[in-house]
Motif scaffolding. Structure first.
Motif: not given
Length: 423
Positions: A378-383, A389-391
């Motif tokens: 979840l933190l990686w997604r925010r970073i 860049t939107e995963p």
């Protein structure tokens, strides 16, 4: 089990489960970017106040978690101090230089660095401190960032199998396993190598088009020098983990010693302020872990613990280990891997280190299937989002379907083989 007479069994089960789900929902959504403790602490207080967990059980859970949480805080500080000294930037420079403008070679370099950082400094360091470096390195050579960014997310979970320090779930399992630091690492070395190897093979094939796109040699420019002093302190800290383990001393003290050395040096050079060092400890997250332990204990005391014990097989045979790893992976994706390992350990710890490590494989590898399986993901997604860049959910899910079953199977078989060979 002890339970207040104020609640019926059914009411206590519903309330405890509701508190856990509400806490996890707040952690995932993070309204107004509030820290995780804002949800977990009130939930723990409600659980105690309404009798879903007794004060004695809550205190027992807290006492067991305190050394683990102290160790977590020290590792977080150590990771931040390594970043401040340029360790991660230097690693990015090495990858950019060695890959010679080849995205395929860069992927191999990212895998090697991310696996090492995750193992030694924990998955949080990979997600928070290495991911921006990976993005910058890909941009520097003109490579498409997708394969390398997804690699940092996957390896934050998959490469966290090796050492007790690699993941908070590992610290919890290590405390319950009865193993020494070196014994834990010895048993998990082959599962770790297998998981990273399977991930690399899948990534090479899945991102073949991105990796075939043209890139270029990095432009000449100022590079970050390798922080030799920091590397030496880090190596000595790792050696300290082994020594303290054999001496029967909490590894917290070795981590704290390393953090104090780098922290004192940083303060003396005025690179950091005392307030910045305290912030790096991430005390709100540590408080969240303690509160979450109480909430999970409430759920376990009111049905989940018995349910898990009923489902899991006995023994350390290969089918039993595979079943434990599978159940752990499913549970991690349903309620997040941290609550999952807290709920699983009371059921698997009495059976010995094999089942404990199989459960750990499940809760560490399983979260690569969904965003909610791991707080780190979840933190990686925010970073990644913060870097423009939107995963894509489709890519993340397809990669998970390709890697999670394969890594679970291969790593659990490797664990079973290690247990058979090492005894």
């Amino acid at each position: 089990m002890e339970r207040s007479s104020a609640l019926s069994t059914t009411s206590a089960e519903i309330l405890a489960t509701g508190l856990l789900l509400a806490t996890l929902a707040c952690v995932v959504l993070r309204p107004r970017n509030w820290p995780e403790a804002v949800a977990a602490v009130p939930a723990a207080a409600i659980a105690i106040g309404l009798g879903t967990v007794t004060p004695a059980h809550a205190w027992s859970e807290t006492k067991e978690l305190l050394p683990v949480v102290g160790f977590l805080a020290a590792i977080l500080l150590l990771s931040q101090l390594c970043a401040d000294d340029g360790l991660f930037r230097a690693a990015g420079d090495v990858v950019a230089r060695v890959c010679h403008g080849s995205p395929k070679r860069m992927l191999g370099g990212v895998f090697a660095v991310a696996a090492a950082v995750t193992a030694v400094l924990s998955l949080d360091a990979t997600v928070v401190l290495l991911t921006p470096v990976v993005f910058a390195t890909a941009t520097r050579i003109g490579a498409r960032p997708r394969p390398h960014l997804y690699a940092s997310a996957h390896l934050a979970n998959s490469a966290s199998l090796l050492l007790p320090v690699s993941n908070l779930t590992n610290l919890l399992a290590f405390a319950a396993s009865g193993l020494t630091f070196s014994r834990f690492a010895g048993l998990m070395a082959l599962p770790w190598l297998v998981a990273v190897g399977v991930e690399y093979a899948v990534f090479r094939r899945y991102f073949a088009d991105d990796l075939a796109a043209p890139a270029h040699e990095p432009e000449p420019g100022e590079e970050t020098g390798v922080p030799v002093f920091t590397l030496v302190v880090l190596a000595l800290t790792l050696a300290g983990f082994v020594v303290t383990s054999f001496a029967g001393i909490e590894p917290l003290w070795a981590a704290l010693a390393g953090a104090l050395v780098l922290g004192a040096r940083s303060l003396a050079r005025r690179r950091s302020t005392p307030g910045e060092l305290v912030k790096a400890l991430n005390l709100p997250f540590c408080l969240f872990v303690l509160a979450l332990g109480i909430v999970v204990r409430a759920v376990a005391d009111n049905g989940l613990g018995d349910g898990i014990a009923h489902v899991l097989p006995d023994g350390s045979s290969l089918p039993a280990l595979l079943a434990i790893a599978g159940v752990a992976a499913v549970l991690a994706n349903l309620i997040n891997n941290l609550p999952a390992i807290l709920a699983l350990l009371p059921a698997v710890a009495p059976a010995g280190p094999g089942p404990v490590l199989a459960a750990l494989i499940g809760v560490n590898l399983g979260p690569n299937l969904t965003y909610v399986g791991s707080l780190a993901t979840l933190l990686w997604r925010r970073i990644v989002h913060a870097h423009g860049t939107e995963p894509e959910l489709g890519d993340f899910t397809r990669l998970g379907l390709l890697t999670v079953p394969a890594t679970l199977l291969a790593s659990t078989v490797a664990l079973w083989a290690g247990l058979a060979l090492l005894g």
